[in-house]
Structures are given as C-alpha cells and as structure tokens.
Design a protein around this motif. Structure first.
Motif, mmCIF file in Angstrom:
data_model
loop_
_atom_site.group_PDB
_atom_site.id
_atom_site.type_symbol
_atom_site.label_atom_id
_atom_site.label_comp_id
_atom_site.label_asym_id
_atom_site.label_seq_id
_atom_site.Cartn_x
_atom_site.Cartn_y
_atom_site.Cartn_z
ATOM 1 N N ALA A 325 0.756 -1.351 -0.145
ATOM 2 C CA ALA A 325 0.092 -0.053 -0.040
ATOM 3 C C ALA A 325 0.818 1.123 0.053
ATOM 4 C CB ALA A 325 -0.829 -0.077 1.031
ATOM 5 N N LEU A 326 2.049 1.134 0.304
ATOM 6 C CA LEU A 326 2.904 2.234 0.408
ATOM 7 C C LEU A 326 3.329 2.617 -1.050
ATOM 8 C CD1 LEU A 326 5.546 1.243 3.009
ATOM 9 C CD2 LEU A 326 3.565 2.777 3.301
ATOM 10 N N TRP A 328 1.127 3.748 -2.894
ATOM 11 C CA TRP A 328 -0.154 4.503 -3.360
ATOM 12 C C TRP A 328 0.144 5.780 -4.401
ATOM 13 C CZ3 TRP A 328 -0.185 9.778 -2.155
ATOM 14 C CH2 TRP A 328 0.735 10.203 -1.114
ATOM 15 N N ARG A 329 1.145 6.464 -4.097
ATOM 16 C CA ARG A 329 1.327 7.671 -5.082
ATOM 17 C C ARG A 329 1.542 7.211 -6.563
ATOM 18 N NH1 ARG A 329 2.396 13.257 -5.145
ATOM 19 N NH2 ARG A 329 2.283 13.260 -3.029
ATOM 20 N N LEU A 332 -1.700 6.115 -7.833
ATOM 21 C CA LEU A 332 -2.637 7.004 -8.321
ATOM 22 C C LEU A 332 -2.208 7.698 -9.665
ATOM 23 C CD1 LEU A 332 -3.068 8.995 -4.831
ATOM 24 C CD2 LEU A 332 -4.673 7.976 -6.403
ATOM 25 N N ALA A 337 -5.451 2.937 -13.569
ATOM 26 C CA ALA A 337 -5.514 2.203 -12.101
ATOM 27 C C ALA A 337 -6.578 2.892 -11.287
ATOM 28 C CB ALA A 337 -4.294 2.143 -11.618
ATOM 29 N N HIS A 338 -7.297 2.081 -10.584
ATOM 30 C CA HIS A 338 -8.209 2.789 -9.595
ATOM 31 C C HIS A 338 -7.941 2.377 -8.211
ATOM 32 C CE1 HIS A 338 -11.274 4.592 -12.413
ATOM 33 N NE2 HIS A 338 -10.667 3.501 -13.306
ATOM 34 N N LEU A 339 -7.493 3.204 -7.346
ATOM 35 C CA LEU A 339 -7.025 2.777 -6.051
ATOM 36 C C LEU A 339 -8.283 3.108 -5.019
ATOM 37 C CD1 LEU A 339 -4.496 2.416 -4.054
ATOM 38 C CD2 LEU A 339 -4.196 4.835 -4.108
ATOM 39 N N HIS A 340 -8.008 2.049 -4.241
ATOM 40 C CA HIS A 340 -8.909 1.740 -2.975
ATOM 41 C C HIS A 340 -8.198 1.833 -1.726
ATOM 42 C CE1 HIS A 340 -12.627 1.767 -5.537
ATOM 43 N NE2 HIS A 340 -11.748 1.077 -6.311
ATOM 44 N N LEU A 341 -8.358 2.816 -0.741
ATOM 45 C CA LEU A 341 -7.498 2.347 0.437
ATOM 46 C C LEU A 341 -8.555 2.276 1.399
ATOM 47 C CD1 LEU A 341 -4.507 4.808 -0.100
ATOM 48 C CD2 LEU A 341 -4.528 2.187 -0.194
ATOM 49 N N TYR A 342 -8.205 1.610 2.622
ATOM 50 C CA TYR A 342 -9.111 1.187 3.721
ATOM 51 C C TYR A 342 -9.206 2.090 4.804
ATOM 52 C CZ TYR A 342 -9.480 -3.177 0.638
ATOM 53 O OH TYR A 342 -9.493 -3.939 -0.274
ATOM 54 N N GLY A 343 -8.371 2.826 4.820
ATOM 55 C CA GLY A 343 -7.912 3.792 5.950
ATOM 56 C C GLY A 343 -7.755 3.337 7.270
ATOM 57 N N ARG A 345 -4.946 2.559 10.151
ATOM 58 C CA ARG A 345 -3.790 3.396 10.524
ATOM 59 C C ARG A 345 -2.520 2.676 10.070
ATOM 60 N NH1 ARG A 345 -8.067 5.527 11.103
ATOM 61 N NH2 ARG A 345 -8.820 6.700 12.643
ATOM 62 N N ASP B 33 -12.181 6.758 -0.088
ATOM 63 C CA ASP B 33 -11.860 5.700 -1.417
ATOM 64 C C ASP B 33 -10.281 5.778 -1.332
ATOM 65 O OD1 ASP B 33 -13.967 4.492 -2.421
ATOM 66 O OD2 ASP B 33 -14.267 5.817 -4.100
ATOM 67 N N LEU B 34 -9.797 6.851 -1.029
ATOM 68 C CA LEU B 34 -8.438 7.317 -1.041
ATOM 69 C C LEU B 34 -7.866 7.059 0.478
ATOM 70 C CD1 LEU B 34 -8.154 10.026 -3.777
ATOM 71 C CD2 LEU B 34 -8.110 7.711 -4.053
ATOM 72 N N GLY B 35 -8.566 6.637 1.236
ATOM 73 C CA GLY B 35 -7.908 6.300 2.566
ATOM 74 C C GLY B 35 -7.958 7.695 3.278
ATOM 75 N N ARG B 299 -7.843 14.433 -4.865
ATOM 76 C CA ARG B 299 -6.170 14.487 -5.315
ATOM 77 C C ARG B 299 -5.679 15.661 -5.461
ATOM 78 N NH1 ARG B 299 -5.059 10.129 -9.457
ATOM 79 N NH2 ARG B 299 -6.343 8.361 -9.263
#
Lengths: 364, 364
Positions: A325-326, A328-329, A332, A337-343, A345, B33-35, B299
């Motif tokens: 997940a690191l 991410w940039r 993006l 690509a469609h990014l989904h992060l779960y928040g 911590r 979606d982007l955390g 973004r």
C-alpha cells in the motif's frame, strides 16, 4: 423519505452492519450513494468503517444490552463476516430484520454442514469425512488417501486451521496442529486454479451473478482476481447455476460468494466453500461492473431491485497487502488504475490495506 | 500511513470541508476511497455530509474558536460553496492549507471582479457595467441596451439576485428588486445554450479538463447535463483553453467549473461565470469519467497526482429536484441508470435531492 413499509425499506433508512473492517466500510459507502445511513457495530474502537458511518457502536458481539440498542436503532442488520455468533444472529433476528438470515450463517460457519449441504444439492465437492478423534482421522485418511487436507470445521480463513496430510505426515501431529478441534478431512482434488462466483439474491428471489472470476492466492491470501475466468462455456454455466441453486436453497438475501476449484483446463468446477457476504474476489466489481457488489448487497438487504451485474471489460483486481500500500502515489499516477484504500492506520505484514482495479474495455 | 511531508499529504490525512451539503458529502465519500478522512464543518445540525464524515463540527463560519479547533484538527481545508466569508478563508489560511486559495474566492464571489478578471485574460464575456446607483443603472442601460440583465455583484445563485431589464421595464423598480445592492448590468447575449467546462488544476500546475458538457436549466436550476456538448471542434478547444487560462491565472488548486454561453450553433463560446468548487454540471463524471470530479478534487487539494479525465461514453445526468426523488425505486430498476441520493430527510420543492447518471458506451 417515506415510511419504510413491511420488508422493503426506503432511502433514509438505517442499515446496521456487524463488523467494522473494509467490507463494512465499502458497504457503508455504497449505502450512502443510495441515501441509506449506516450504523456500524464492532468491538474495535479504531474500526475503519466507523469513519464513513453515520453512527457506530463499539461493542462485543455478546453484549446483549448493546445489541438490543443497536437493533432498535436500525431498520435492517447485515454483516461483513461469516463468524457472527449464532446467539448474536438469533438475538438480532428476533428484534429486527437480519439479512442474510441465520440459516446462511449456520450452514457456512461449519465446513461439515456446508459440504453436506452443497453435496445434498447434487453439486460436486471434494470427497470429505468428519473427523472428531484421531481414530476418525486414521479411518478418513485410509478412505481418502494422501495427500489430503485436515481442516477445522469452524473459524478457518486465509489458510488458518488447515494442515496438509502428505505421504510422510504423522497423523497425531496433524491432529495436534489443528488443536484437536472438530474437523473434516478433504480428499485431494487436482485443481488447476481457483475461481469464484459472486452473486446476489434479492428479497423477491431475483438472482444476479457477476461473471465468474479467477483468483490467485499468495501465502493463502487473495492476491489477484481476474475476470473473465478461463473456463469453458459449459463450466461457466455450471458455476453460475451452482451458485443460483445454493442461493435458492438457503433462501438467501444479499450478496454471497461461492469459491470453486477448476478441474483440468477449465472443463469443470467443484464447489469449495461459500461466503455469506460480500467477498474480496468481488472487489473488481467497483469499477468493473455496472453495479458493485457493495451496492448490490445494500439493494438486496433493503428489499430494493437488484442492479445489473454486467461487466464493463476485462478486469484485474490487485490486493494491496502490507507495505504494497505504500505504492499509493505510484498507483494514483498509473493511467487506468483505480485505487481503494481502507483507512487503516498501521501497515502490517499480511494486512489487507487496499486494492486496485484495472479495467480494459472489450471491443464488441 | 506515513507522515505528511510539506504540501503533499498522505493517506490517513484529515481533509477539512466547509459546508455540509451534497457536494461535501460526495467529496467525503471520494476521500474515503483514497484513505483520506473527512472533517465537515457546517452550521446546520442535520447536514447530509455529516453522515459519511469521520468527524464533524456544527459551527458558524464566523466562530473563530470553532474554526481554530477545526484548523488544528485537519491537514488541509477545502469548501463546497463559493460564498465562504473572506474573513473565514483568511483565518483558516493562516493556520492550515486552504485549497482552492483565498484569491479564487475573492475573484469569484463578486461578479464585477470576476468579469473584470476574465476579460483581462483576453477571454470573451458579455458586455458589462458596474451599477452602484440608479444613475449608474440608467447610464449602463443606455450603453448596453435592452434586453439586459441586472445582477447583484455578490451572493447570487440559481437565478436569485437577478432581474431582466426588458424594453418596458422600469429601472427604479428593477433596482429596488435587487435590494439596491452593488450590482452589474450585463448586456444581452443571444446564446443558444449553456455549456460548462469542469476541470482540475493540481498542486504541481497540472491541468485536466473533463469533456465540455451541455446544461439544461428549468426554473433557473440545473435539470440535465449531457456530454459531449454540441460544439464545433474549434469552440471545444477554445472552451477547454479558456478554463486552463483561468486556472493558471488564479494559481488554482482543485476542481472548478466555468459556465459558458454558446453562440450560434456551437461556433463560439463566451464565459459566463466561474465556480471555485466541484459543480453540479460535473456530477456526470461519477460513472461517466475515469476519475470523478470528487476524486479529482480530493487528489488536487491533497497534492496527489491528478487522475484521467477521460470520458466513458455518451453521458446524461438528471437532477432529482423535489419530489422527483420519490421515483427512486423506478430508477433503481432502470437498466443503465445510476442513482445517487443525498440523504436529505425532507423533500421540498426546488431542493436537490439526488441525481441519476446514464452512460451509453461509444463505439470506437
């Protein structure tokens, strides 16, 4: 916007969700699109789903006072995990609508019940025997041969609670390894790959299956899903119809996933297990299908019409596990690509942090 | 997931949003979606965006103690409406990042500043004159002719604060009708339709415009948006480049909309007004573009790379105003329709309750 009538709810209703992880989070987000508010009930104070829910309760699943308040505050309850305690499900079902229902939980929480149920529908499963003692295990191995797999009947996921019985394995050690819990032995199936059918059944009995997807695991955790799966048209039909029969037999309401093994080069499938919930192998639907599995589940449990499960192209879903997940940039910045992060911590090895979908339109 | 560095934030950051309506709500959903967590600040206790935000503050925009706590609790502030008081913007900008910046607000909050700014960039606008008195109005009408339109310089939206000066209109009555506020007179432009460019400018100066869309109003409220707009290739280029020049000149960070009038049958456009925020005419991007305007705005204000603004087909967006939202069940059952409801409790005439997008893939 209007008073909920009998089974069917209306926008403005409150959807209760047991469990506060990424599945609950994505359910709450989908609910919001439809004007449905979410009340998330979970034991962990830092549950990712709390961040997007109108209400939340930090509570244990055994806390009947908290459950009673929760039931009173919502119009329907659903869940993001199959190990909801039977007593919790019964307690809630007596006070409000619970979808999927207690039967779906009972059948799928126990590998023996599940296998018995599926084979009882005339669907192909791996050969299996119940194992409640070392003697049972010896008898079962004699019958099913080696290699075979010993699995606890309950609470297994992502490869936990399983041990392989290889030609040289010591059976006492194997039984020890799974903690002497009630178990089943499954005969070895020479499968070439794993696929799943993610499908929905509506309150009116309507059925809508997403296209069969192919799953690639690493370290027993889903790493990639690709759609469509490499299956013959006949095997594809069999897979979709197997899930339909399972949904009907359970009187199921909501989205569920049926994991299957592919035999040969895609000529046939056998059912492995059922997940009575939205499923990681359905994450591709967020951008890859007309209706995402999360929207579809919300529609089903609220008594709304199901949406179209049509696919939008060739789709790949990549799980972001641990420090993946690191990236991410970079993700993006990746076209398509469609990014989904779960928040979540903290990044931890093996932890599902997010996923990416990539959709390539198909020429008609 | 890592410590935010200088301007650029990272997933896990807290996005502050001023305003709690549907635009803030859809921004918070996209942020999730982007955390990115959302903290919504709005005066109304039943703000629709609160239901999907990790945190919220009920507060007045003039409450400096509340604003200070809000600024301390977030990593960046954005807003869903252009009438953020200048003092509020300045107060927040002194304590945290504010995107889009104070200049974008100052220019667009005042029709005279806006028109002067846009025409100063060499872009076509309707002829205009400042009106600060009845004498000014008489002089302006003599210069620009009739019909023309008298508009307050500030706080106009959805047709409010405007009065048409027709051939027989009494000027004193007209000036009375807009409350003697500082105003401008705009000369009549014989436009055939209205279009808008919704575009984003990143923290790095990158520019990404969605395709020009065509807007149909009813009772001064946006009713339908259709993409692509009926414009010549030359006028399309002019429109996209006009928005680009505006974004650059404002040093803009985020999504903005430039509303334009179409002259003739699509041969040219003139700039009408600028909205320094996500915009109703960009709602089609949720399903109609690779990146929605809400994701794009998140973004941009977080310092992330912009996403692709590519369109997915021919798109129509229908606003659900007032009791049009009561058609929700029918819309859920309509193949190809994507329903979005804003979670507003009460249906009122003229109130934006939700919208629907319909995407028809184009053959390549």
């Amino acid at each position: 916007m209007s008073t909920p009538v009998s089974q069917g709810l209306a926008p403005g209703a409150m959807l209760g969700i047991l469990g506060g992880g990424q599945l609950a989070r994505m359910l709450a987000l989908a609910a919001a699109d439809l004007g449905i508010r979410a009340h998330v009930f979970a034991p962990e104070a830092d549950s990712p789903a709390f961040d997007v829910a109108a209400r939340h309760t930090v509570g244990e699943y055994e806390d009947e006072a908290a459950l009673a308040r929760f039931a009173d505050a919502v119009d329907v309850v659903t869940y993001e995990f199959e190990n909801v305690p039977a007593a919790t499900a019964a307690f809630l079902a007596a006070r409000t609508q619970l979808h999927p229902g207690a039967r779906a939980l009972a059948v799928t929480q126990d590998r023996l019940s599940e296998k018995t149920f599926v084979s009882g529908l005339g669907l192909a499963v791996a050969p299996f025997r119940p194992v409640d003692s070392l003697v049972d295990l010896e008898t079962a191995v004699a019958a099913l041969g080696r290699p075979s797999i010993l699995k606890t009947r309950r609470f297994g996921y992502d490869g936990k609670g399983q041990v392989k019985i290889a030609p040289g394995s010591d059976l006492a050690e194997a039984y020890e390894a799974i903690g002497h819990f009630p178990a089943i032995l499954e005969g070895f199936v020479p499968f070439s790959r794993e696929v799943s059918v993610v499908a929905a059944r509506g309150a009116d009995g309507a059925y809508a299956a997403f296209d069969v997807c192919e799953n690639e695991h690493r370290d027993h955790i889903l790493a990639f899903t690709r759609v469509p799966a490499r299956l013959t048209p006949g095997a594809t039909r069999t897979a979709i119809e197997a899930a339909h029969r399972i949904g009907d037999a359970l009187g199921y309401i909501g989205v569920f996933a049926v994991e299957m093994f592919v035999i040969g080069d895609g000529e046939s499938v056998i059912v492995n297990e059922i997940a009575p919930r939205v499923h990681n192998s359905g994450h591709w639907t967020s951008e890859g299908a007309e209706t995402s599995q999360f929207h579809q589940h919300v529609r089903a449990v609220c008594g709304f019409p199901l949406g179209s499960a049509a696919r939008r192209g060739r789709v790949e879903m990549e799980n972001l596990i641990g420090d993946a997940a690191l990236r991410w940039r970079q993700l993006l910045a990746e076209p398509g690509a469609h990014l989904h992060l779960y928040g979540k911590r903290d990044v931890r090895a093996g932890r599902k942090m997010g996923h990416v979908t990539r959709v390539v339109p198909e020429k008609n």
